[in-house]
Scaffold this motif. Structure first.
Motif, PDB file in Angstrom:
ATOM      1  N   SER A   1      41.995  28.283  37.053  1.00 45.19           N
ATOM      2  CA  SER A   1      43.307  27.680  37.278  1.00 45.19           C
ATOM      3  C   SER A   1      44.036  27.530  35.951  1.00 45.19           C
ATOM      4  CB  SER A   1      43.168  26.344  38.002  1.00 45.19           C
ATOM      5  OG  SER A   1      42.371  25.503  37.236  1.00 45.19           O
TER       6      SER A   1
ATOM      7  N   THR B   1      46.055  28.031  40.966  1.00 45.38           N
ATOM      8  CA  THR B   1      44.931  28.969  40.880  1.00 45.38           C
ATOM      9  C   THR B   1      45.394  30.365  40.447  1.00 45.38           C
ATOM     10  OG1 THR B   1      45.217  29.226  43.257  1.00 45.38           O
ATOM     11  CG2 THR B   1      43.381  27.851  42.525  1.00 45.38           C
TER      12      THR B   1
ATOM     13  N   GLN C   1      43.578  34.433  38.757  1.00 45.99           N
ATOM     14  CA  GLN C   1      42.376  35.222  38.483  1.00 45.99           C
ATOM     15  C   GLN C   1      42.654  36.144  37.298  1.00 45.99           C
ATOM     16  OE1 GLN C   1      44.050  35.690  41.646  1.00 45.99           O
ATOM     17  NE2 GLN C   1      43.001  33.860  42.393  1.00 45.99           N
TER      18      GLN C   1
ATOM     19  N   PRO D   1      38.315  28.479  33.632  1.00 44.56           N
ATOM     20  CA  PRO D   1      37.512  29.143  34.673  1.00 44.56           C
ATOM     21  C   PRO D   1      37.039  28.133  35.719  1.00 44.56           C
ATOM     22  CG  PRO D   1      36.770  29.762  32.475  1.00 44.56           C
ATOM     23  CD  PRO D   1      37.741  28.641  32.293  1.00 44.56           C
ATOM     24  N   GLU D   2      36.892  28.621  36.948  1.00 44.20           N
ATOM     25  CA  GLU D   2      36.426  27.773  38.063  1.00 44.20           C
ATOM     26  C   GLU D   2      35.117  27.076  37.686  1.00 44.20           C
ATOM     27  OE1 GLU D   2      37.156  29.501  42.133  1.00 44.20           O
ATOM     28  OE2 GLU D   2      34.966  29.481  42.055  1.00 44.20           O
TER      29      GLU D   2
ATOM     30  N   HIS E   1      35.935  38.123  33.482  1.00 44.91           N
ATOM     31  CA  HIS E   1      36.247  39.375  34.177  1.00 44.91           C
ATOM     32  C   HIS E   1      35.725  40.566  33.375  1.00 44.91           C
ATOM     33  CE1 HIS E   1      39.177  38.238  31.266  1.00 44.91           C
ATOM     34  NE2 HIS E   1      39.997  39.250  31.450  1.00 44.91           N
TER      35      HIS E   1
ATOM     36  N   ARG F   1      41.579  39.648  35.880  1.00 45.29           N
ATOM     37  CA  ARG F   1      40.975  40.855  36.463  1.00 45.29           C
ATOM     38  C   ARG F   1      40.833  41.929  35.380  1.00 45.29           C
ATOM     39  NH1 ARG F   1      41.118  40.412  41.945  1.00 45.29           N
ATOM     40  NH2 ARG F   1      42.460  38.711  42.663  1.00 45.29           N
TER      41      ARG F   1
ATOM     42  N   ASP G   1      48.317  33.020  41.993  1.00 40.95           N
ATOM     43  CA  ASP G   1      48.483  32.912  43.446  1.00 40.95           C
ATOM     44  C   ASP G   1      49.880  32.444  43.844  1.00 40.95           C
ATOM     45  OD1 ASP G   1      45.935  33.856  43.893  1.00 40.95           O
ATOM     46  OD2 ASP G   1      45.027  31.867  43.791  1.00 40.95           O
TER      47      ASP G   1
ATOM     48  N   VAL H   1      36.119  40.139  38.062  1.00 41.23           N
ATOM     49  CA  VAL H   1      37.142  39.107  38.311  1.00 41.23           C
ATOM     50  C   VAL H   1      36.600  37.774  37.827  1.00 41.23           C
ATOM     51  CG1 VAL H   1      38.504  37.917  40.099  1.00 41.23           C
ATOM     52  CG2 VAL H   1      37.911  40.332  40.393  1.00 41.23           C
ATOM     53  N   MET H   2      37.474  36.951  37.236  1.00 40.74           N
ATOM     54  CA  MET H   2      37.121  35.557  36.907  1.00 40.74           C
ATOM     55  C   MET H   2      38.160  34.643  37.546  1.00 40.74           C
ATOM     56  SD  MET H   2      36.526  33.602  33.249  1.00 40.74           S
ATOM     57  CE  MET H   2      37.850  34.407  32.385  1.00 40.74           C
ATOM     58  N   PRO H   3      37.772  33.876  38.564  1.00 43.11           N
ATOM     59  CA  PRO H   3      38.715  32.932  39.163  1.00 43.11           C
ATOM     60  C   PRO H   3      38.846  31.675  38.305  1.00 43.11           C
ATOM     61  CG  PRO H   3      36.629  32.894  40.364  1.00 43.11           C
ATOM     62  CD  PRO H   3      36.456  33.864  39.228  1.00 43.11           C
TER      63      PRO H   3
END
Ligand code: IMP
Length: 204
Positions: free
Chosen positions: A150, A124, A126, A169-170, A189, A128, A81, A146-148
């Motif tokens: 940080s 943060t 992701q 992973p979140e 993802h 993909r 991000d 997708v895997m969000p």
């Protein structure tokens, strides 16, 4: 209506061992054995598109055409991000040295570029994954996951591949390189995209 995959051996158009291992593990419970591009001695086509789906299509169609078999490809990467989505489709390029790939170098670059944005820059990111299955007649189907999460520094863990040691992973505490691979596959993802593929191409 999604076209169904018939057969018990799936050609996966990737030379990346990490991707091939994960796709094989995720598909094993469905009785699908996987054969990789290296085993079939397929060339690696140039990825000339600027989207995941564009590059995944190039790889799947090239393999289907070369072998006469349906072929699944994976184009994936990380979007950060603080870096407006970079490296994105260029995720593998950040590791390129001219003498193989160096992911320590790529992760260091990601960390340095985030740090250069200042102390308040978000960490943060992701992972993909776009999967394309292409048939020799030119038909294809597309699936995305997708895997969000940080990005941490220093890196942690030695399982997994690529950028796994810096990605948490979140909702988790371990990096993808510290967790058991079954755990990563459940939330990743790639795990999510393969689940869509299974539902679409194997489901009733
Ligand atoms: P490409 O799909 O061949 O363009 O390469 C994608 C790049 O993204 C890989 O070389 C990895 O560095 C990175 N990547 C994709 N999926 C993962 C993952 O699950 N963990 C870590 N790195 C990944």
């Amino acid at each position: 209506m999604t076209r169904k995959f018939q057969g018990d051996r799936l050609l996966v158009a990737t030379h990346n061992k990490g991707k091939l291992t994960e796709i094989s593990e995720i598909l094993a419970p469905f009785g699908v054995a996987v054969v990789g591009a290296a085993e079939m001695e397929l060339p690696e086509p140039e990825e000339t598109e600027d989207t995941f789906v564009g590059n995944a299509r190039i790889k799947a169609h090239a393999a289907a055409k070369a072998t006469g078999l349906p072929a699944l490809s994976d184009d994936s990467g990380i979007t950060i991000d603080a870096l407006d989505g970079a490296p994105g489709v260029y995720t593998a390029d950040w590791a390129e040295t001219g003498n193989g790939r160096d992911f320590m170098m790529a992760m260091t670059r990601a960390n340095n570029e985030i740090a250069a944005k200042g102390p308040d820059a978000p960490r943060t990111a992701q992972f993909r994954c776009t999967l394309v299955i292409a048939w020799p007649d030119g038909h294809d189907e597309v699936f995305e996951g997708v895997m969000p999460g940080s990005l941490v520094w220093p890196i942690r863990g030695d399982a997994g591949f690529g950028y796994d040691p810096m990605f948490v992973p979140e909702g988790r505490e371990l990096t993808c390189a510290e967790m058991p691979k079954e755990e990563k596959n459940k939330i990743s993802h790639r795990g999510r995209a393969v689940a869509q593929f299974v539902q679409g191409c194997f489901g009733g």
